[in-house]
Design a protein around this motif. Structure first.
Motif, PDB file in Angstrom:
ATOM      1  N   ALA A  16       4.717  16.574   4.539  1.00  0.00           N
ATOM      2  CA  ALA A  16       6.131  16.213   4.433  1.00  0.00           C
ATOM      3  C   ALA A  16       6.579  16.138   2.972  1.00  0.00           C
ATOM      4  N   GLY A  17       5.597  16.171   2.059  1.00  0.00           N
ATOM      5  CA  GLY A  17       5.931  16.149   0.639  1.00  0.00           C
ATOM      6  C   GLY A  17       6.574  14.865   0.188  1.00  0.00           C
ATOM      7  N   ALA A  18       6.211  13.753   0.804  1.00  0.00           N
ATOM      8  CA  ALA A  18       6.875  12.485   0.490  1.00  0.00           C
ATOM      9  C   ALA A  18       5.850  11.375   0.359  1.00  0.00           C
ATOM     10  N   ALA A  19       6.138  10.456  -0.552  1.00  0.00           N
ATOM     11  CA  ALA A  19       5.360   9.232  -0.658  1.00  0.00           C
ATOM     12  C   ALA A  19       6.122   8.125   0.049  1.00  0.00           C
ATOM     13  N   GLY A  20       5.403   7.166   0.544  1.00  0.00           N
ATOM     14  CA  GLY A  20       6.025   6.010   1.176  1.00  0.00           C
ATOM     15  C   GLY A  20       5.234   4.774   0.818  1.00  0.00           C
ATOM     16  N   ALA A  21       5.407   3.723   1.588  1.00  0.00           N
ATOM     17  CA  ALA A  21       4.685   2.472   1.335  1.00  0.00           C
ATOM     18  C   ALA A  21       4.740   1.612   2.582  1.00  0.00           C
ATOM     19  N   VAL A  22       3.774   0.690   2.676  1.00  0.00           N
ATOM     20  CA  VAL A  22       3.787  -0.287   3.758  1.00  0.00           C
ATOM     21  C   VAL A  22       3.291  -1.612   3.205  1.00  0.00           C
ATOM     22  N   GLY A  23       3.983  -2.692   3.569  1.00  0.00           N
ATOM     23  CA  GLY A  23       3.573  -4.035   3.209  1.00  0.00           C
ATOM     24  C   GLY A  23       2.871  -4.690   4.378  1.00  0.00           C
ATOM     25  N   VAL A  24       1.625  -5.111   4.170  1.00  0.00           N
ATOM     26  CA  VAL A  24       0.848  -5.816   5.193  1.00  0.00           C
ATOM     27  C   VAL A  24       0.240  -7.053   4.552  1.00  0.00           C
ATOM     28  N   GLY A  25       0.092  -8.144   5.316  1.00  0.00           N
ATOM     29  CA  GLY A  25      -0.151  -9.405   4.650  1.00  0.00           C
ATOM     30  C   GLY A  25      -1.233 -10.316   5.156  1.00  0.00           C
ATOM     31  N   GLU A  26      -2.159  -9.847   5.979  1.00  0.00           N
ATOM     32  CA  GLU A  26      -3.172 -10.774   6.484  1.00  0.00           C
ATOM     33  C   GLU A  26      -4.430 -10.718   5.622  1.00  0.00           C
ATOM     34  N   PRO A  27      -4.828 -11.842   4.996  1.00  0.00           N
ATOM     35  CA  PRO A  27      -4.256 -13.179   5.151  1.00  0.00           C
ATOM     36  C   PRO A  27      -3.194 -13.561   4.101  1.00  0.00           C
TER      37      PRO A  27
ATOM     38  N   ALA B  89      -2.833   8.416   8.584  1.00  0.00           N
ATOM     39  CA  ALA B  89      -4.229   8.043   8.781  1.00  0.00           C
ATOM     40  C   ALA B  89      -4.899   7.778   7.440  1.00  0.00           C
ATOM     41  N   GLU B  90      -5.798   6.816   7.445  1.00  0.00           N
ATOM     42  CA  GLU B  90      -6.579   6.411   6.273  1.00  0.00           C
ATOM     43  C   GLU B  90      -5.771   5.616   5.248  1.00  0.00           C
ATOM     44  N   THR B  91      -4.521   5.288   5.570  1.00  0.00           N
ATOM     45  CA  THR B  91      -3.764   4.391   4.692  1.00  0.00           C
ATOM     46  C   THR B  91      -4.426   3.017   4.657  1.00  0.00           C
ATOM     47  N   LEU B  92      -4.828   2.532   5.821  1.00  0.00           N
ATOM     48  CA  LEU B  92      -5.469   1.228   5.965  1.00  0.00           C
ATOM     49  C   LEU B  92      -6.780   1.404   6.709  1.00  0.00           C
TER      50      LEU B  92
ATOM     51  N   THR C 125       6.404  -8.258  16.202  1.00  0.00           N
ATOM     52  CA  THR C 125       7.265  -7.373  17.007  1.00  0.00           C
ATOM     53  C   THR C 125       6.947  -5.897  16.829  1.00  0.00           C
ATOM     54  N   ARG C 126       6.228  -5.526  15.756  1.00  0.00           N
ATOM     55  CA  ARG C 126       6.069  -4.099  15.465  1.00  0.00           C
ATOM     56  C   ARG C 126       4.730  -3.868  14.756  1.00  0.00           C
ATOM     57  N   PRO C 127       3.616  -3.834  15.506  1.00  0.00           N
ATOM     58  CA  PRO C 127       2.306  -3.659  14.876  1.00  0.00           C
ATOM     59  C   PRO C 127       2.220  -2.370  14.061  1.00  0.00           C
ATOM     60  N   VAL C 128       1.396  -2.427  13.013  1.00  0.00           N
ATOM     61  CA  VAL C 128       1.156  -1.278  12.148  1.00  0.00           C
ATOM     62  C   VAL C 128      -0.179  -0.651  12.521  1.00  0.00           C
ATOM     63  N   PHE C 129      -0.160   0.659  12.746  1.00  0.00           N
ATOM     64  CA  PHE C 129      -1.368   1.424  13.026  1.00  0.00           C
ATOM     65  C   PHE C 129      -1.579   2.433  11.911  1.00  0.00           C
ATOM     66  N   SER C 130      -2.811   2.540  11.435  1.00  0.00           N
ATOM     67  CA  SER C 130      -3.140   3.517  10.399  1.00  0.00           C
ATOM     68  C   SER C 130      -3.615   4.787  11.089  1.00  0.00           C
ATOM     69  N   GLY C 131      -2.707   5.735  11.214  1.00  0.00           N
ATOM     70  CA  GLY C 131      -2.967   6.900  12.046  1.00  0.00           C
ATOM     71  C   GLY C 131      -2.686   6.583  13.498  1.00  0.00           C
TER      72      GLY C 131
ATOM     73  N   ILE D 239       0.850  -1.185   0.000  1.00  0.00           N
ATOM     74  CA  ILE D 239       0.000   0.000   0.000  1.00  0.00           C
ATOM     75  C   ILE D 239       0.887   1.237   0.000  1.00  0.00           C
ATOM     76  N   ARG D 240       0.714   2.082  -0.988  1.00  0.00           N
ATOM     77  CA  ARG D 240       1.476   3.331  -1.010  1.00  0.00           C
ATOM     78  C   ARG D 240       0.853   4.327  -0.049  1.00  0.00           C
ATOM     79  N   THR D 241       1.687   5.157   0.550  1.00  0.00           N
ATOM     80  CA  THR D 241       1.236   6.125   1.541  1.00  0.00           C
ATOM     81  C   THR D 241       1.544   7.539   1.070  1.00  0.00           C
ATOM     82  N   ASP D 242       0.794   8.483   1.616  1.00  0.00           N
ATOM     83  CA  ASP D 242       0.975   9.896   1.305  1.00  0.00           C
ATOM     84  C   ASP D 242       1.248  10.628   2.604  1.00  0.00           C
ATOM     85  N   GLU D 243       2.443  11.182   2.726  1.00  0.00           N
ATOM     86  CA  GLU D 243       2.824  11.849   3.970  1.00  0.00           C
ATOM     87  C   GLU D 243       2.538  13.341   3.950  1.00  0.00           C
ATOM     88  N   GLY D 244       1.666  13.751   3.026  1.00  0.00           N
ATOM     89  CA  GLY D 244       1.078  15.076   3.046  1.00  0.00           C
ATOM     90  C   GLY D 244       2.071  16.211   3.106  1.00  0.00           C
TER      91      GLY D 244
END
Length: 476
Positions: free
Chosen positions: A159-170, A298-301, A309-315, A152-157
């Motif tokens: 900060a003027g930067a795009a990012g991404a996060v890989g999440v896999g369930e299931p 926020a609203e990425t997921l 070891t490192r849960p992902v929170f959307s916002g 999932i690509r992310t928008d850091e608003g």
């Protein structure tokens, strides 16, 4: 990047040569094809038969500007049968070359299946290394319930930067690396992420090195020593603010928060070490060497996820209970993982019950009061009491689109409270701790749990199983 390009070219050339010159590996075929799916009740094509992965070594270059991913996956596995071919799960992305034990291998794609034909058949029990060079722009995967996972690509608003996060369930991890993507096949991981300078790259486990490569890139190397199901793997790229520390018992903490989410995240993340310590008291020692959180914009997921070891929170997490839930999964779901997706309640029912215990131990409604509120529909005590928590038995969701619905979470937690009512606190909490201690780093099914619970407590719990765990009617 040059060394990877050379590897790809060499592997592709070798694969092409074999495809042109090799018809079979010998006069007698010693192996047979591995299954292209494990016949999971809800995701029958997920995972693959004929082997078990021992280790993933992923080397990934990612360009946030255009979303391009260049990857090499080295997969060390043990053959559980003689293999003439085997499959890996991979969604999208272009495969540029495959080798098995250093020799070029033929391969083909069909849907999300990458079929690999080694130059020589693999013997049962043989440990073998498969290297896959691949590239492309990874995409999101849409689940049966309509939610998105994968890459999932992310928008850091600001900060003027795009990012991404890989999440896999299931099954979304197949969107960014090839593998045996079913929770029953756990492995250790090394994940190397190379990103433009100024970006942070975060994954599971411990950060073993951070290296300026001298060409405007930074390489982050992450190591997960404890086995992990592939759906719990993550890779997050962004201009995160990183903070580190330790829990009182010495567990390393690594938090990465997207720009704009720092202030809202601070109160909840400040309690993270306390929550880990509390969980250690309730559930047994924290099962990993490190903990922390990744907060993406926020609203990425549409959800938070218990990545190992490192849960992902959307916002920013809005309440302590959400952090408690995702951290409780480190014991229930991550240390002890389901054998199949039908066993999802062993993840979510336990994590929901952890929320009730946190409330009970911190001046809120007790677990019994949550239980009673659900029965009575009392939303003043539990806001979820108005949900259709009894729509189906938690051990038998009607289909994959129901795996994240309230009966799996709430009625699953109610099963645990019913056990507590039947056996008393001493035996119940010994059961919670023993379940993790005796199954840690492995997999377990609902049948494993029911048998274990009766043995551990010395009680016949058939009525609990028949009414609460498997019963179709609304329990009373």
């Amino acid at each position: 990047m040059e060394h990877r390009a050379l590897t790809r070219l060499a592997a592709s050339a070798a694969a092409a040569l074999i495809a042109l010159t090799t018809g079979c590996t010998g006069a007698t075929v010693q192996g047979r094809p591995g299954a292209s799916g494990l016949r999971d009740p809800y995701f029958p094509k997920a995972g693959n038969g004929g082997y078990q992965v021992e280790h993933y070594d992923l080397d990934l270059d990612y360009d946030p500007a255009d979303g391009q991913l260049d990857g090499t996956a080295v997969i060390t596995a043990r053959a559980t049968q003689g293999l003439s071919s085997f499959n890996l799960d991979l969604s999208g992305l272009r495969v540029e070359g495959v080798t098995v034990e250093g020799a070029g291998a033929r391969f083909n794609r069909s849907g999300n299946e990458l079929t690999v034909r080694p130059a020589e058949d693999l013997k049962k029990g043989e440990v073998f290394r498969t290297e896959v060079d691949y590239s492309g722009k990874p995409k999101a995967v849409t689940d049966p319930d309509g939610s998105q996972e994968g890459w999932i690509r992310t928008d850091e608003g600001a900060a003027g930067a795009a990012g991404a996060v890989g999440v896999g369930e299931p099954v979304g991890s197949m969107a960014w690396f090839p593998g045996n993507h079913h929770p029953s096949d756990k492995a250790t991981y090394d994940i190397k992420l190379t990103v433009p300078k100024g970006y942070e790259a975060v994954s599971n486990g411990e950060l073993t090195s951070r290296t300026d490569t001298g060409d405007g890139q930074t390489e982050f190397a992450w190591h997960s020593a404890e086995p992990m199901a592939s759906y719990l793997a993550t890779a997050a790229i962004g201009k995160f603010k990183v903070t580190t520390g330790k829990t009182p018992s010495g567990v390393a903490v690594y938090n990465a928060v997207s720009p704009g989410e720092e202030a809202r995240s601070a109160p909840r993340l400040a309690r993270l070490p306390e929550i880990v310590e509390w969980g250690g008291g309730r559930f047994g020692p924290y099962p990993f060497s490190t903990t922390g959180a990744i907060v993406v914009p926020a609203e990425t997921l549409a959800y938070a996820l218990e990545t190992q070891t490192r849960p992902v929170f959307s916002g920013a997490p809005s309440e302590d209970a959400l952090v408690v839930h995702e951290l409780a999964h480190q014991w229930y779901g991550n240390a002890v993982s389901p054998k199949s997706w039908k066993d999802m309640w062993l993840n979510e029912g336990f994590a929901t019950y952890a929320e009730w215990l946190w409330s009970e131990d911190h001046g809120g409604p007790t677990a019994q009061q949550h239980f009673d509120a659900l029965l009575a529909g009392d939303t003043a005590v539990d806001s979820e009491a108005g949900s259709d928590w009894s729509a189906f038995p938690p051990a038998a969701p009607p289909g994959p689109e129901q795996l994240s619905e309230s009966p799996v979470y709430l009625r699953g937690a109610m099963v645990l409270q019913r056990i507590r009512q039947e056996v008393g606190d001493e035996k119940f909490f010994a059961l919670l701790r023993g379940w993790v201690a005796d199954h840690k780093y492995g997999n377990a099914s609902t049948a494993d749990f029911t048998a274990y619970a009766e043995k551990k407590t010395g009680r016949d719990l058939k009525k609990v199983w028949d009414v609460w765990l498997y019963g179709e009617a609304r329990p009373r």
